[in-house]
Design a protein around this motif. Structure first.
Motif, PDB file in Angstrom:
ATOM      1  N   CYS A  30      -4.990  63.342  74.656  1.00 25.77           N
ATOM      2  CA  CYS A  30      -4.492  64.651  75.079  1.00 25.77           C
ATOM      3  C   CYS A  30      -5.396  65.748  74.509  1.00 25.77           C
ATOM      4  O   CYS A  30      -6.066  65.545  73.494  1.00 25.77           O
ATOM      5  CB  CYS A  30      -3.096  64.914  74.519  1.00 25.77           C
ATOM      6  SG  CYS A  30      -1.870  63.676  74.883  1.00 25.77           S
TER       7      CYS A  30
ATOM      8  N   CYS B 105      -5.755  66.550  70.489  1.00 29.45           N
ATOM      9  CA  CYS B 105      -5.248  65.373  69.768  1.00 29.45           C
ATOM     10  C   CYS B 105      -5.898  65.252  68.382  1.00 29.45           C
ATOM     11  O   CYS B 105      -7.108  65.092  68.252  1.00 29.45           O
ATOM     12  CB  CYS B 105      -5.533  64.102  70.569  1.00 29.45           C
ATOM     13  SG  CYS B 105      -5.116  62.595  69.672  1.00 29.45           S
TER      14      CYS B 105
ATOM     15  N   CYS C  43      -1.787  54.923  70.360  1.00 32.02           N
ATOM     16  CA  CYS C  43      -2.542  55.922  71.126  1.00 32.02           C
ATOM     17  C   CYS C  43      -4.055  55.736  71.002  1.00 32.02           C
ATOM     18  O   CYS C  43      -4.773  55.765  71.997  1.00 32.02           O
ATOM     19  CB  CYS C  43      -2.163  57.330  70.674  1.00 32.02           C
ATOM     20  SG  CYS C  43      -0.830  58.036  71.644  1.00 32.02           S
TER      21      CYS C  43
ATOM     22  N   ASN D  99       0.739  60.476  62.652  1.00 33.44           N
ATOM     23  CA  ASN D  99       1.271  61.569  63.484  1.00 33.44           C
ATOM     24  C   ASN D  99       2.800  61.537  63.495  1.00 33.44           C
ATOM     25  O   ASN D  99       3.436  62.147  64.331  1.00 33.44           O
ATOM     26  CB  ASN D  99       0.688  61.540  64.905  1.00 33.44           C
ATOM     27  CG  ASN D  99       0.894  60.191  65.579  1.00 33.44           C
ATOM     28  OD1 ASN D  99       1.802  59.445  65.229  1.00 33.44           O
ATOM     29  ND2 ASN D  99       0.059  59.886  66.548  1.00 33.44           N
TER      30      ASN D  99
ATOM     31  N   CYS E 253      -0.098  65.967  66.522  1.00 36.12           N
ATOM     32  CA  CYS E 253       0.060  65.421  67.872  1.00 36.12           C
ATOM     33  C   CYS E 253       0.738  66.483  68.740  1.00 36.12           C
ATOM     34  O   CYS E 253       1.970  66.609  68.721  1.00 36.12           O
ATOM     35  CB  CYS E 253       0.910  64.155  67.828  1.00 36.12           C
ATOM     36  SG  CYS E 253       1.402  63.560  69.456  1.00 36.12           S
ATOM     37  N   PRO E 254      -0.045  67.271  69.485  1.00 36.77           N
ATOM     38  CA  PRO E 254       0.552  68.356  70.272  1.00 36.77           C
ATOM     39  C   PRO E 254       1.638  67.870  71.228  1.00 36.77           C
ATOM     40  O   PRO E 254       2.678  68.523  71.377  1.00 36.77           O
ATOM     41  CB  PRO E 254      -0.635  68.943  71.050  1.00 36.77           C
ATOM     42  CG  PRO E 254      -1.840  68.564  70.260  1.00 36.77           C
ATOM     43  CD  PRO E 254      -1.514  67.251  69.618  1.00 36.77           C
ATOM     44  N   LEU E 255       1.436  66.709  71.839  1.00 38.36           N
ATOM     45  CA  LEU E 255       2.425  66.221  72.793  1.00 38.36           C
ATOM     46  C   LEU E 255       3.747  65.881  72.113  1.00 38.36           C
ATOM     47  O   LEU E 255       4.816  66.293  72.537  1.00 38.36           O
ATOM     48  CB  LEU E 255       1.881  64.993  73.529  1.00 38.36           C
ATOM     49  CG  LEU E 255       2.792  64.433  74.630  1.00 38.36           C
ATOM     50  CD1 LEU E 255       1.979  63.993  75.837  1.00 38.36           C
ATOM     51  CD2 LEU E 255       3.610  63.253  74.103  1.00 38.36           C
TER      52      LEU E 255
HETATM   53  S1  SF4 Z   1       0.332  61.602  72.404  1.00 38.60           S
HETATM   54 FE1  SF4 Z   1      -0.387  62.593  70.510  1.00 38.60          FE
HETATM   55  S2  SF4 Z   1      -1.579  61.021  69.381  1.00 38.60           S
HETATM   56 FE2  SF4 Z   1      -1.333  60.344  71.542  1.00 38.60          FE
HETATM   57  S3  SF4 Z   1      -3.213  61.044  72.579  1.00 38.60           S
HETATM   58 FE3  SF4 Z   1      -1.621  62.623  72.897  1.00 38.60          FE
HETATM   59  S4  SF4 Z   1      -1.920  64.091  71.190  1.00 38.60           S
HETATM   60 FE4  SF4 Z   1      -3.032  62.185  70.661  1.00 38.60          FE
END
Ligand code: SF4
Ligand SMILES: Cc1ncc(C[n+]2csc(CCOP(=O)(O)OP(=O)(O)O)c2C)c(N)n1
Length: 332
Positions: free
Chosen positions: A50, A53, A82, A162, A247-249
């Motif tokens: 993402c 990330c 991830c 994360n 972890c932005p998501l």
């Molecule tokens: S969900 Fe979080 S840890 Fe996984 S790729 Fe996206 S930002 Fe990175």
């Protein structure tokens, strides 16, 4: 109790260049691996992490630093998660080193096996790195990790923390902090989000195994991360580095705030940075500008409910955690 020294602060805010990346204007010996021609681009461009990330950033710096430290003679074992998923969508790979995908829970055992095979072949020049997320490391993979520490196998294990199982949709892990909302700790009821008083702080458990080297790091200070990885590769036996990665998501933070969130985790005291050798703390990174936990929490939607009326006690509990860390590790 050995004398505890402050970790070396090699780059300060007022020095030339930025605090985080690059630093091409600094003397060569002060530059990050990423700012030198020696960088190997262990995770090359085109992967599918993402935007913003922290895990991708942390892994890039950690693996490149490990590569440089051992003259590029490195094999990596990678737990499911991830990092594995976004770098290796079949039939592609973003890795530029020998890299093995283990199961979710057995990266330490696979790495131990690689180290044993190298020892049997007399190839002491080739070194081994294992890596995984906090779920793979602290939950399902913990038995293998503890066994690896117990045998003192010659592996550096890097955990990208994360604070949840991100790859499968943000479920709670034993590193998820109190009050944090995840898919399995919803922000409802009398105690919204994750419960307090549960979970594990793996760096302390790693220290209890009296392995040669344990350290915590954060992606807001990549020089420090490189320094710790390089130092870890100077030891033989088991070593553990945990990297705090935004972890932005999963956290509901803005991708552009990735470094700011990581910095605030450290400056509030919620994530202490330290090093330990053979079970004893040998260095801590002092907090330069102490910040209240609100500054960190308000940037993340996973903590939005702690600012609601009636949930003030959660805020107090989180501040108490930060205060305890500051006292325990002497962060000020
Ligand atoms: S969900 Fe979080 S840890 Fe996984 S790729 Fe996206 S930002 Fe990175
Ligand atoms: C035995 C087993 N159980 C469950 C899974 C599904 N699974 C794959 S990755 C993952 C979560 C990974 O979380 P973490 O280790 O924290 O890494 P992150 O994705 O957050 O980086 C899960 C539950 C699996 N692959 N194998």
């Amino acid at each position: 109790m050995p004398e505890i020294r402050e970790s070396i602060q090699r780059v300060k805010f007022y020095q030339t260049g930025t605090f985080t990346v690059g630093n091409r204007l600094l003397d060569e010996d002060q530059r990050t691996v990423q700012a030198t021609l020696e960088r190997i681009n262990a995770i090359t461009s085109g992967h599918r992490a993402c935007q913003g990330c922290g895990e991708a950033l942390g892994a890039r710096y950690a693996v490149d630093a490990a590569m440089r430290a051992v003259n590029n003679q490195l094999i990596a074992a990678n737990a499911t998660g991830c990092l594995e998923v976004f770098t290796t969508p079949y039939p592609e790979t973003a890795w530029q080193l020998p890299w093995v995908h283990s199961l979710f829970g057995n990266a330490p055992a696979v790495a131990s096996g690689i180290a044993a095979a190298l020892k049997a072949k007399g190839r002491t020049d080739i070194r081994v790195l294992a890596q995984g997320g906090d779920g793979g490391t602290t939950d399902i993979g913990f038995g293998c990790l503890s066994g690896m520490f117990d045998r003192n196998d010659d592996v550096l294990y890097v955990c990208y923390n994360n604070q949840a199982y991100m790859n499968t949709g943000v479920q709670r892990s034993s590193q998820t902090p109190g009050a944090a909302r995840t898919a399995t700790t919803m922000a409802v009821g009398e105690e919204p989000g994750n419960t307090f008083g549960t979970g594990k702080f793996i760096p302390a458990i790693a220290m209890a195994h009296v392995i040669p080297y344990v350290a915590t790091a954060s992606i807001h200070d990549l020089h420090d991360l490189e320094y710790k990885v390089t130092k870890a590769m100077g030891f033989r036996g088991s070593r553990y580095i945990e990297v705090f990665v935004t972890c932005p998501l999963g956290w509901g933070s803005k991708p552009a705030d990735t470094l700011k969130v990581a910095r605030l985790a450290v400056e509030t005291g919620l994530y202490p940075l330290f090093e330990a050798e053979h079970g004893e703390v040998t260095g801590v990174t002092k907090i330069r500008h102490r910040r209240p936990v609100e500054d960190y929490l308000k940037l993340q939607r996973r903590f939005a409910h702690v600012f609601r009326k009636g949930n003030e006690w959660q805020l107090e509990q989180i501040q108490a955690t930060a205060d305890r860390n500051i006292r325990k590790y002497g962060l000020i």
